[in-house]
Design a protein around this motif. Structure first.
Motif, PDB file in Angstrom:
ATOM      1  N   ASP A 168       0.962  -1.296  -0.206  1.00 58.51           N
ATOM      2  CA  ASP A 168       0.097   0.101  -0.012  1.00 58.51           C
ATOM      3  C   ASP A 168       0.818   1.282   0.005  1.00 58.51           C
ATOM      4  O   ASP A 168       1.021   1.899   0.995  1.00 58.51           O
ATOM      5  CB  ASP A 168      -0.806   0.144   1.231  1.00 58.51           C
ATOM      6  N   LEU A 169       1.421   1.514  -1.251  1.00 54.43           N
ATOM      7  CA  LEU A 169       2.189   2.819  -1.332  1.00 54.43           C
ATOM      8  C   LEU A 169       1.391   3.959  -1.688  1.00 54.43           C
ATOM      9  O   LEU A 169       0.442   3.939  -2.350  1.00 54.43           O
ATOM     10  CB  LEU A 169       3.190   2.458  -2.411  1.00 54.43           C
ATOM     11  N   ASN A 170       1.850   5.176  -1.064  1.00 50.50           N
ATOM     12  CA  ASN A 170       0.941   6.392  -1.221  1.00 50.50           C
ATOM     13  C   ASN A 170       1.436   7.053  -2.751  1.00 50.50           C
ATOM     14  O   ASN A 170       0.444   7.873  -2.985  1.00 50.50           O
ATOM     15  CB  ASN A 170       1.396   7.147  -0.082  1.00 50.50           C
ATOM     16  N   SER A 171       2.411   6.702  -3.290  1.00 50.34           N
ATOM     17  CA  SER A 171       2.561   7.585  -4.524  1.00 50.34           C
ATOM     18  C   SER A 171       3.191   6.539  -5.848  1.00 50.34           C
ATOM     19  O   SER A 171       3.594   5.419  -5.544  1.00 50.34           O
ATOM     20  CB  SER A 171       3.708   8.483  -4.422  1.00 50.34           C
ATOM     21  N   ASP A 172       2.983   6.948  -6.899  1.00 48.30           N
ATOM     22  CA  ASP A 172       3.561   6.000  -8.013  1.00 48.30           C
ATOM     23  C   ASP A 172       5.098   6.091  -7.921  1.00 48.30           C
ATOM     24  O   ASP A 172       5.775   5.137  -8.481  1.00 48.30           O
ATOM     25  CB  ASP A 172       3.100   6.770  -9.623  1.00 48.30           C
ATOM     26  N   TRP A 173       5.597   7.107  -7.568  1.00 42.72           N
ATOM     27  CA  TRP A 173       7.200   7.159  -7.228  1.00 42.72           C
ATOM     28  C   TRP A 173       7.614   6.111  -6.272  1.00 42.72           C
ATOM     29  O   TRP A 173       8.519   5.220  -6.768  1.00 42.72           O
ATOM     30  CB  TRP A 173       7.553   8.681  -6.936  1.00 42.72           C
ATOM     31  N   LEU A 174       6.964   5.929  -5.240  1.00 45.34           N
ATOM     32  CA  LEU A 174       7.301   4.907  -4.669  1.00 45.34           C
ATOM     33  C   LEU A 174       7.167   3.367  -5.052  1.00 45.34           C
ATOM     34  O   LEU A 174       8.090   2.576  -4.654  1.00 45.34           O
ATOM     35  CB  LEU A 174       6.512   5.143  -2.986  1.00 45.34           C
ATOM     36  N   GLU A 175       5.844   3.516  -5.713  1.00 45.91           N
ATOM     37  CA  GLU A 175       5.874   2.216  -6.360  1.00 45.91           C
ATOM     38  C   GLU A 175       6.657   1.704  -7.099  1.00 45.91           C
ATOM     39  O   GLU A 175       7.293   0.646  -7.366  1.00 45.91           O
ATOM     40  CB  GLU A 175       4.435   2.037  -7.029  1.00 45.91           C
ATOM     41  N   SER A 176       7.315   3.011  -8.156  1.00 48.01           N
ATOM     42  CA  SER A 176       8.071   2.657  -9.142  1.00 48.01           C
ATOM     43  C   SER A 176       9.482   2.258  -8.734  1.00 48.01           C
ATOM     44  O   SER A 176      10.370   1.469  -8.863  1.00 48.01           O
ATOM     45  CB  SER A 176       8.285   3.809  -9.985  1.00 48.01           C
ATOM     46  N   MET A 177       9.874   2.960  -7.198  1.00 45.99           N
ATOM     47  CA  MET A 177      11.052   2.710  -6.560  1.00 45.99           C
ATOM     48  C   MET A 177      11.030   1.132  -5.895  1.00 45.99           C
ATOM     49  O   MET A 177      11.963   0.458  -6.155  1.00 45.99           O
ATOM     50  CB  MET A 177      11.204   3.694  -5.523  1.00 45.99           C
ATOM     51  N   LYS A 178       9.911   0.727  -5.695  1.00 45.27           N
ATOM     52  CA  LYS A 178       9.818  -0.921  -5.199  1.00 45.27           C
ATOM     53  C   LYS A 178      10.109  -1.761  -6.234  1.00 45.27           C
ATOM     54  O   LYS A 178      10.872  -2.833  -6.217  1.00 45.27           O
ATOM     55  CB  LYS A 178       8.480  -0.890  -4.482  1.00 45.27           C
ATOM     56  N   LYS A 179       9.357  -1.578  -7.417  1.00 45.61           N
ATOM     57  CA  LYS A 179       9.725  -2.228  -8.416  1.00 45.61           C
ATOM     58  C   LYS A 179      11.139  -2.366  -8.981  1.00 45.61           C
ATOM     59  O   LYS A 179      11.641  -3.328  -9.401  1.00 45.61           O
ATOM     60  CB  LYS A 179       8.767  -1.965  -9.653  1.00 45.61           C
ATOM     61  N   GLY A 180      11.752  -1.082  -8.757  1.00 45.15           N
ATOM     62  CA  GLY A 180      13.198  -1.169  -9.433  1.00 45.15           C
ATOM     63  C   GLY A 180      13.885  -1.861  -8.469  1.00 45.15           C
ATOM     64  O   GLY A 180      14.928  -2.577  -9.035  1.00 45.15           O
ATOM     65  N   VAL A 181      13.686  -1.904  -7.106  1.00 48.53           N
ATOM     66  CA  VAL A 181      14.304  -2.611  -6.318  1.00 48.53           C
ATOM     67  C   VAL A 181      14.344  -3.992  -6.381  1.00 48.53           C
ATOM     68  O   VAL A 181      15.238  -4.960  -6.370  1.00 48.53           O
ATOM     69  CB  VAL A 181      13.971  -2.432  -4.861  1.00 48.53           C
ATOM     70  N   GLU A 182      13.029  -4.446  -6.663  1.00 48.97           N
ATOM     71  CA  GLU A 182      12.562  -5.923  -6.791  1.00 48.97           C
ATOM     72  C   GLU A 182      13.379  -6.206  -8.148  1.00 48.97           C
ATOM     73  O   GLU A 182      13.989  -7.568  -8.236  1.00 48.97           O
ATOM     74  CB  GLU A 182      11.191  -5.786  -7.176  1.00 48.97           C
ATOM     75  N   ASN A 183      13.393  -5.579  -9.191  1.00 51.05           N
ATOM     76  CA  ASN A 183      13.994  -6.023 -10.647  1.00 51.05           C
ATOM     77  C   ASN A 183      15.636  -6.001 -10.587  1.00 51.05           C
ATOM     78  O   ASN A 183      16.105  -7.141 -10.930  1.00 51.05           O
ATOM     79  CB  ASN A 183      13.817  -4.997 -11.834  1.00 51.05           C
TER      80      ASN A 183
END
Length: 207
Positions: A97-112
């Motif tokens: 449950d992230l508050n912004s697209d930027w944080l969601e994008s950051m999480k996906k970047g770390v996962e990748n």
């Protein structure tokens, strides 16, 4: 007549001496041959022992050389594992449950990044050790706690606290796990008052 007997006696004595000397001459080469054969046998045994020791030494050196080549990157890979741990912790604490697209994008970047990191390590022979649902193996897993439960048999891994890794079938790092412990029934015949309580009973195995 006495002179003839004397001459005959002298001849017999000389004949006996010649016969004795001939026998001694025959025995002497036989002794020499036996001594040479014994010495040759001893030298042969010594050679075979030295040859066997040398062959064992060559095999030992070859094995050490192969291990050196196969596990040359072991220390480097072991030093990289804490970085993987940090990536996994970042993903875990980020939640869904992230508050912004930027944080969601950051999480996906770390996962990748983590996936690519693990893919490269697997290419070099590094694999994660399966834990949850597996039977606890003290040769591979490191138990740091037990969890009482009614639904699972004893010595089943129910939680992974830190991942473990194999490097070309060699244990690189033990996984830290929690292991199930069958809840004991109460005096009334029911289950324990703390069926899912966690106990910090350490297994006798150190890092």
């Amino acid at each position: 007549m006495d002179e003839i007997k004397k001459d005959t006696s002298t001849e017999n004595k000389e004949t006996e001496e010649i016969s004795y000397e001939g026998s001694a001459i025959e025995d002497k080469p036989r002794d020499v041959v036996e001594n040479l054969q014994n010495e040759l046998s001893q030298q042969k045994e010594k050679y075979l022992r030295l040859y066997a020791e040398f062959e064992n030494y060559k095999r030992m050196i070859q094995k050490e050389r192969e291990e050196l080549v196969n596990y040359a990157n072991e220390k480097l890979i072991k030093d990289l594992l804490p970085i993987i741990d940090n990536f996994e912790l970042a993903i875990k604490h980020a939640g869904s449950d992230l508050n912004s697209d930027w944080l969601e994008s950051m999480k996906k970047g770390v996962e990748n990044t983590l996936k690519e990191f693990l893919r490269i390590l697997e290419k070099y022979g590094v694999k994660q050790i399966e834990t949850v649902g597996q039977v606890f193996n003290p040769e591979v897993h490191h138990a740091v706690s037990t969890v009482e439960t009614e639904d699972i048999e004893d010595n089943i891994i129910v939680e992974e606290l830190r991942k473990g890794y194999l490097y070309k079938n060699k244990l690189l790092r033990e996984p830290l796990v929690a292991v199930s412990k069958k809840a004991k029934p109460s005096e009334e015949g029911g289950s324990s008052s703390h069926p899912s309580g966690v106990q910090n009973d350490r297994i006798e195995k150190e890092d």
